[in-house]
Design an enzyme around this catalytic site. Structure first.
Site, short mmCIF file in Angstrom:
data_model
loop_
_atom_site.label_atom_id
_atom_site.label_comp_id
_atom_site.label_asym_id
_atom_site.label_seq_id
_atom_site.Cartn_x
_atom_site.Cartn_y
_atom_site.Cartn_z
N CYS A 180 0.63 -1.06 0.03
CA CYS A 180 0.11 0.08 -0.03
C CYS A 180 0.89 1.22 -0.03
O CYS A 180 0.37 2.23 -0.21
CB CYS A 180 -0.79 0.00 1.23
SG CYS A 180 0.14 0.05 2.75
N CYS A 202 -1.14 -4.91 6.99
CA CYS A 202 -0.78 -3.50 8.16
C CYS A 202 -0.11 -4.12 9.44
O CYS A 202 0.72 -3.29 9.91
CB CYS A 202 -2.03 -2.75 8.69
SG CYS A 202 -3.20 -2.42 7.26
FE1 FES Z 1 -1.12 0.77 4.46
FE2 FES Z 1 -2.80 -0.23 6.18
S1 FES Z 1 -3.35 0.26 4.25
S2 FES Z 1 -0.70 -0.07 6.36
#
Ligand code: FES
Length: 211
Positions: free
Chosen positions: A36, A107
């Site tokens: 992400c 995450c």
């Molecule tokens: Fe990137 Fe949670 S969406 S760390």
């Protein structure tokens, strides 16, 4: 619409524990998630008498789960020995938060990786690393794969910022494909030095820019 987070995640997100920076940290690391582009920085203080983590703080540049897992992982690690803290898993972090939605598993992986990397940084700086394999270009490249390119939120290897790596007599030279007056050049340089200089046989790190 039902919120996908447990009460515990929301509570840690709203009131995160151990947020901040430790200026004189004994070990520190910033890691990014390829999934992400978010980042987390972890700082630790270690009591050398019994190798316990006496203090730990984190800074998050990410989502609610990133903040909540940074918070829980620092709570789990505080007061533990380095060996105990190293074995904390992302499943434990996620369970301690009452579970995370599947799509957010990375995450908690990121937070655990941040803690383990900060411990590794401490061990490298204090000559506690058992693996004494000589540093190669591949090792350096792998580490640079953890330095984020702030322009894209992806690491500097994937985004082709690493133009050249040279290792000679304990000196590692890295050429970064950016002008030296680029707004992110100082941050990237600092991060690169941080990641490479702790390798056991590296005496000096030189970072050059292409223009
Ligand atoms: Fe990137 Fe949670 S969406 S760390």
């Amino acid at each position: 619409m039902k919120f996908p987070y447990s009460e515990k995640v929301l509570e840690h997100f709203r009131n995160p524990r151990n947020v901040g920076k430790i200026d004189d940290a004994d070990g520190k690391a910033t890691v990014g998630s390829p999934a992400c582009g978010d980042m987390v920085a972890v700082y630790i203080k270690v009591d050398p008498k019994d190798s316990r983590i006496s203090d730990v703080k984190f800074e998050s540049y990410g989502c609610a789960s990133n903040i909540a897992t940074g918070s829980i992982i620092t709570e789990l690690a505080k007061g533990r020995t380095l060996e105990e803290a190293k074995s904390i898993t992302w499943t434990q972090a996620s369970d301690a938060l009452g579970g995370l939605p599947k799509i957010k598993a990375h995450c908690s992986v990121l937070a655990v990786d941040g803690l383990r990397s900060a411990i590794q940084n401490y061990e490298e700086k204090h000559g506690l690393v058992k693996d004494m394999t000589p540093t190669t270009v591949d090792v350096v490249r792998r580490r640079l794969g953890k330095v984020m390119n702030p322009l894209t939120g992806l690491d500097m290897v994937r985004t082709n910022l690493v133009k050249e790596i040279e290792i000679k007599d304990g000196e590692v030279k890295i050429v970064v494909d950016l002008p030296d007056n680029h707004q992110f050049a100082p941050n990237i340089k600092e991060e690169v030095i941080d990641k490479i200089e702790s390798l056991w046989d590296v005496k000096k790190v030189v970072v050059e820019f292409t223009e």
